[in-house]
Enzyme design. Structure first.
Site, PDB file in Angstrom:
ATOM      1  N   CYS A   1       0.839  -1.210   0.000  1.00 22.32           N
ATOM      2  CA  CYS A   1       0.000   0.000   0.000  1.00 22.32           C
ATOM      3  C   CYS A   1       0.872   1.258   0.000  1.00 22.32           C
ATOM      4  O   CYS A   1       1.904   1.317   0.672  1.00 22.32           O
ATOM      5  CB  CYS A   1      -0.916  -0.010   1.226  1.00 22.32           C
ATOM      6  SG  CYS A   1      -2.031   1.411   1.262  1.00 22.32           S
TER       7      CYS A   1
ATOM      8  N   CYS B   1       0.530   4.870   6.962  1.00 23.62           N
ATOM      9  CA  CYS B   1      -0.102   4.683   8.278  1.00 23.62           C
ATOM     10  C   CYS B   1       0.903   3.953   9.189  1.00 23.62           C
ATOM     11  O   CYS B   1       1.273   2.797   8.910  1.00 23.62           O
ATOM     12  CB  CYS B   1      -1.381   3.871   8.137  1.00 23.62           C
ATOM     13  SG  CYS B   1      -2.449   4.472   6.803  1.00 23.62           S
TER      14      CYS B   1
ATOM     15  N   CYS C   1       0.602   0.265  10.302  1.00 22.36           N
ATOM     16  CA  CYS C   1       0.129  -0.763   9.373  1.00 22.36           C
ATOM     17  C   CYS C   1       1.233  -1.606   8.735  1.00 22.36           C
ATOM     18  O   CYS C   1       2.118  -1.078   8.041  1.00 22.36           O
ATOM     19  CB  CYS C   1      -0.716  -0.122   8.275  1.00 22.36           C
ATOM     20  SG  CYS C   1      -1.488  -1.400   7.246  1.00 22.36           S
TER      21      CYS C   1
ATOM     22  N   CYS D   1     -16.394  -9.298   5.803  1.00 18.45           N
ATOM     23  CA  CYS D   1     -15.725  -8.039   5.463  1.00 18.45           C
ATOM     24  C   CYS D   1     -14.473  -8.304   4.628  1.00 18.45           C
ATOM     25  O   CYS D   1     -13.592  -9.052   5.041  1.00 18.45           O
ATOM     26  CB  CYS D   1     -15.367  -7.304   6.756  1.00 18.45           C
ATOM     27  SG  CYS D   1     -14.576  -5.717   6.432  1.00 18.45           S
TER      28      CYS D   1
ATOM     29  N   CYS E   1     -19.471  -6.502   3.686  1.00 22.27           N
ATOM     30  CA  CYS E   1     -18.783  -5.267   4.074  1.00 22.27           C
ATOM     31  C   CYS E   1     -17.468  -5.194   3.308  1.00 22.27           C
ATOM     32  O   CYS E   1     -16.877  -6.223   2.980  1.00 22.27           O
ATOM     33  CB  CYS E   1     -18.524  -5.317   5.581  1.00 22.27           C
ATOM     34  SG  CYS E   1     -17.483  -3.980   6.195  1.00 22.27           S
TER      35      CYS E   1
ATOM     36  N   CYS F   1     -19.265   1.930   9.085  1.00 25.16           N
ATOM     37  CA  CYS F   1     -18.470   1.278  10.125  1.00 25.16           C
ATOM     38  C   CYS F   1     -17.218   2.134  10.291  1.00 25.16           C
ATOM     39  O   CYS F   1     -16.399   2.221   9.368  1.00 25.16           O
ATOM     40  CB  CYS F   1     -18.116  -0.140   9.670  1.00 25.16           C
ATOM     41  SG  CYS F   1     -16.933  -0.966  10.752  1.00 25.16           S
TER      42      CYS F   1
ATOM     43  N   ARG G   1     -17.487  -2.767  18.231  1.00 25.37           N
ATOM     44  CA  ARG G   1     -16.753  -4.007  17.901  1.00 25.37           C
ATOM     45  C   ARG G   1     -15.391  -4.066  18.589  1.00 25.37           C
ATOM     46  O   ARG G   1     -14.549  -3.188  18.395  1.00 25.37           O
ATOM     47  CB  ARG G   1     -16.578  -4.138  16.388  1.00 25.37           C
ATOM     48  CG  ARG G   1     -15.930  -5.476  16.002  1.00 25.37           C
ATOM     49  CD  ARG G   1     -15.914  -5.712  14.501  1.00 25.37           C
ATOM     50  NE  ARG G   1     -17.235  -5.587  13.933  1.00 25.37           N
ATOM     51  CZ  ARG G   1     -17.563  -4.749  12.966  1.00 25.37           C
ATOM     52  NH1 ARG G   1     -16.657  -3.965  12.432  1.00 25.37           N
ATOM     53  NH2 ARG G   1     -18.796  -4.688  12.511  1.00 25.37           N
TER      54      ARG G   1
HETATM   55  N1  SAM Z   1      -6.653   0.342   3.313  1.00 22.94           N
HETATM   56  C1  SAM Z   1      -7.920   0.501   3.879  1.00 22.94           C
HETATM   57  C2  SAM Z   1      -7.996   1.602   4.904  1.00 22.94           C
HETATM   58  O1  SAM Z   1      -6.959   2.045   5.369  1.00 22.94           O
HETATM   59  O2  SAM Z   1      -9.096   2.013   5.227  1.00 22.94           O
HETATM   60  C3  SAM Z   1      -8.478  -0.778   4.482  1.00 22.94           C
HETATM   61  C4  SAM Z   1      -7.583  -1.695   5.284  1.00 22.94           C
HETATM   62  S1  SAM Z   1      -6.878  -1.024   6.795  1.00 22.94           S
HETATM   63  C5  SAM Z   1      -5.727  -2.258   7.193  1.00 22.94           C
HETATM   64  C6  SAM Z   1      -8.216  -1.149   7.960  1.00 22.94           C
HETATM   65  C7  SAM Z   1      -7.968  -0.696   9.367  1.00 22.94           C
HETATM   66  O3  SAM Z   1      -7.206  -1.660  10.080  1.00 22.94           O
HETATM   67  C8  SAM Z   1      -7.199   0.577   9.606  1.00 22.94           C
HETATM   68  O4  SAM Z   1      -7.972   1.723   9.442  1.00 22.94           O
HETATM   69  C9  SAM Z   1      -6.757   0.435  11.055  1.00 22.94           C
HETATM   70  O5  SAM Z   1      -7.721   1.022  11.904  1.00 22.94           O
HETATM   71  C10 SAM Z   1      -6.724  -1.083  11.261  1.00 22.94           C
HETATM   72  N2  SAM Z   1      -5.354  -1.558  11.502  1.00 22.94           N
HETATM   73  C11 SAM Z   1      -4.371  -1.688  10.595  1.00 22.94           C
HETATM   74  N3  SAM Z   1      -3.235  -2.138  11.160  1.00 22.94           N
HETATM   75  C12 SAM Z   1      -3.494  -2.297  12.469  1.00 22.94           C
HETATM   76  C13 SAM Z   1      -2.724  -2.718  13.584  1.00 22.94           C
HETATM   77  N4  SAM Z   1      -1.437  -3.044  13.455  1.00 22.94           N
HETATM   78  N5  SAM Z   1      -3.308  -2.767  14.792  1.00 22.94           N
HETATM   79  C14 SAM Z   1      -4.613  -2.424  14.928  1.00 22.94           C
HETATM   80  N6  SAM Z   1      -5.396  -2.004  13.908  1.00 22.94           N
HETATM   81  C15 SAM Z   1      -4.849  -1.925  12.702  1.00 22.94           C
HETATM   82  C1  DTB Z   2     -10.980  -2.685  11.808  1.00 26.12           C
HETATM   83  O1  DTB Z   2     -11.315  -1.678  12.484  1.00 26.12           O
HETATM   84  N1  DTB Z   2     -10.126  -3.606  12.218  1.00 26.12           N
HETATM   85  C2  DTB Z   2      -9.927  -4.612  11.193  1.00 26.12           C
HETATM   86  C3  DTB Z   2     -10.958  -4.203  10.109  1.00 26.12           C
HETATM   87  N2  DTB Z   2     -11.460  -2.969  10.608  1.00 26.12           N
HETATM   88  C4  DTB Z   2     -10.568  -4.106   8.705  1.00 26.12           C
HETATM   89  C5  DTB Z   2      -8.520  -4.710  10.730  1.00 26.12           C
HETATM   90  C6  DTB Z   2      -7.548  -4.952  11.872  1.00 26.12           C
HETATM   91  C7  DTB Z   2      -6.216  -5.159  11.262  1.00 26.12           C
HETATM   92  C8  DTB Z   2      -5.181  -5.552  12.266  1.00 26.12           C
HETATM   93  C9  DTB Z   2      -3.838  -5.717  11.632  1.00 26.12           C
HETATM   94  C10 DTB Z   2      -3.771  -6.787  10.584  1.00 26.12           C
HETATM   95  O2  DTB Z   2      -4.249  -7.921  10.823  1.00 26.12           O
HETATM   96  O3  DTB Z   2      -3.193  -6.528   9.516  1.00 26.12           O
HETATM   97 FE1  SF4 Z   3      -2.799   1.190   3.410  1.00 27.79          FE
HETATM   98 FE2  SF4 Z   3      -2.639   0.016   5.780  1.00 27.79          FE
HETATM   99 FE3  SF4 Z   3      -3.049   2.631   5.637  1.00 27.79          FE
HETATM  100 FE4  SF4 Z   3      -5.028   0.909   4.877  1.00 27.79          FE
HETATM  101  S1  SF4 Z   3      -4.196   1.174   6.926  1.00 27.79           S
HETATM  102  S2  SF4 Z   3      -4.345   2.760   3.805  1.00 27.79           S
HETATM  103  S3  SF4 Z   3      -3.759  -0.749   4.020  1.00 27.79           S
HETATM  104  S4  SF4 Z   3      -1.202   1.542   4.924  1.00 27.79           S
END
Ligand code: SAM
Ligand code: DTB
Ligand code: SF4
Length: 335
Positions: free
Chosen positions: A54, A58, A61, A98, A130, A190, A262
């Site tokens: 990506c 973030c 992430c 989802c 979702c 959500c 959630r």
């Molecule tokens: N790329 C899209 C976005 O950013 O909306 C969808 C996928 S993103 C991984 C979805 C959500 O996962 C993020 O908004 C964040 O709140 C959560 N998330 C990602 N990495 C995480 C982590 N290491 N621990 C907890 N939550 C995480």
């Molecule tokens: C949300 O709030 N938590 C989920 C879902 N929406 C998409 C994602 C959590 C991701 C945790 C890190 C991972 O597994 O990559």
């Molecule tokens: Fe990309 Fe992860 Fe940020 Fe979603 S949360 S926009 S997958 S870097």
């Protein structure tokens, strides 16, 4: 008990947030009972349909291309594989499926057309479908709604003030714009966030203030505890103590009485009794399945054992109405 309001002051939310923990939990439980069936918990299943690579930054992430993590990049999955996963999730008791993609935003290309097909196919399984695909234009949100999308996940993640410490490649307003596009398309919203990013209590209060003062509350509010992943800038962050998660869940429950709160990322580290306290404090939705997107989650059988122990029951799909009906209602309501 628990009037639905969209005019919370920060002070009011702060007063709730800082109540002594047991007082806060009992107050939240009262609001919970007034708006929800006690012990009914929605089971959502999560599938990463496009993983890693990506372009966003973030800091939490593991899927951001610029960080060196163990996540293997995977192009968009095939529709039949996704449908098989959805069928398995349904067989396990999930009412919501989802699909997550590591995209900054949706592009109008063949991949999006394929996601629209996935949405149509999952919809046929009579599950709440979702997606979480990054930013959307109003037209893309409409296309997803027309394909039968029930809900869209798009987290605001933290307070507006803390946002630029965590993400620099988009703004808080970008996030809010997408949520507005989703709402206008008649899709269930959500949106929640993460704690453990290095934010202050004031940032947590600020995040809840933003969510609770939306013209219409999100129907689902995921509260994630940061899963620190090696290679990300936040890898060294301490795990969130469970009482802080309980406090966040309880405050969310009180300020957004009708939402599904959630208990999302971070459950792997929690005992059943710690999770029980979150359910008492108003959490009524979880992600079940051995994996979240790229990190671990409690084993499915372990969660079912927890349901038995705590007397929880899975919530049926569409218990809050079908999107087709909801859209008709929405057309007459200002957003
Ligand atoms: N790329 C899209 C976005 O950013 O909306 C969808 C996928 S993103 C991984 C979805 C959500 O996962 C993020 O908004 C964040 O709140 C959560 N998330 C990602 N990495 C995480 C982590 N290491 N621990 C907890 N939550 C995480
Ligand atoms: C949300 O709030 N938590 C989920 C879902 N929406 C998409 C994602 C959590 C991701 C945790 C890190 C991972 O597994 O990559
Ligand atoms: Fe990309 Fe992860 Fe940020 Fe979603 S949360 S926009 S997958 S870097």
């Amino acid at each position: 008990m628990g009037e639905i309001r969209n005019n919370w002051s920060r002070e009011e939310i702060r007063d709730i947030y800082y109540r002594p923990l047991l007082q806060l939990v009992l107050d939240a439980a009262d609001v919970h009972r007034a708006h929800h069936k006690l012990g009914e918990v929605q089971i959502s299943s999560l599938l990463s349909i496009k993983t890693g690579g990506c372009s966003e930054d973030c800091a939490y992430c593991p899927q951001a291309a610029r960080f060196h993590t163990d996540v293997k990049v995977h192009a968009l999955m095939k529709t039949d594989e996704v449908i098989t996963a959805a069928k398995n999730a349904k067989a396990g008791g999930a009412s919501r499926f989802c699909m997550g993609a590591a995209w900054r935003e949706v592009r109008d290309n063949r991949d999006f057309d394929r996601v629209l097909d996935m949405v149509k196919e999952v919809n046929k399984l009579d599950m709440e479908v979702c997606c979480t695909l990054g930013m959307l234009t109003p037209q893309q949100a409409e296309k997803l709604a027309d394909a039968g999308l029930y809900a869209y996940n798009h987290n605001i993640d933290t307070s507006e003030e803390h946002y630029s410490e965590i993400i620099t490649t988009r703004t808080y307003d970008d996030r809010l714009n997408t949520l507005n596009n989703v709402r206008k398309a008649g899709i269930s919203v959500c949106s929640g966030g993460i704690i453990g990013l290095g934010e202050t209590d004031e940032d947590r209060i600020g995040m809840l203030h933003t969510l609770a003062n939306m013209p219409q509350h999100p129907e689902s509010v995921p509260i994630n505890a940061l899963v620190p992943v090696e290679g990300t800038p936040l890898a060294g962050n301490k795990r969130v103590p469970f009482d802080e998660l309980v406090r966040m869940v309880a405050t969310a429950r009180i300020v957004m009485p009708a939402a599904a709160v959630r208990l999302s990322a971070g459950r792997l580290e929690m005992s059943v009794s710690e999770q029980a306290m979150c359910f008492m404090a108003g959490a009524n939705s979880i992600f079940a399945g051995d994996k979240l997107l790229t990190t671990g989650n409690p084993a499915f059988n372990q969660d079912m054992e927890m349901f038995r122990t705590l007397g929880l029951t899975p919530k049926a799909a569409f218990a809050d109405g079908h999107p087709a009906n909801r859209k008709n209602v929405m057309e007459h309501e200002p957003c």
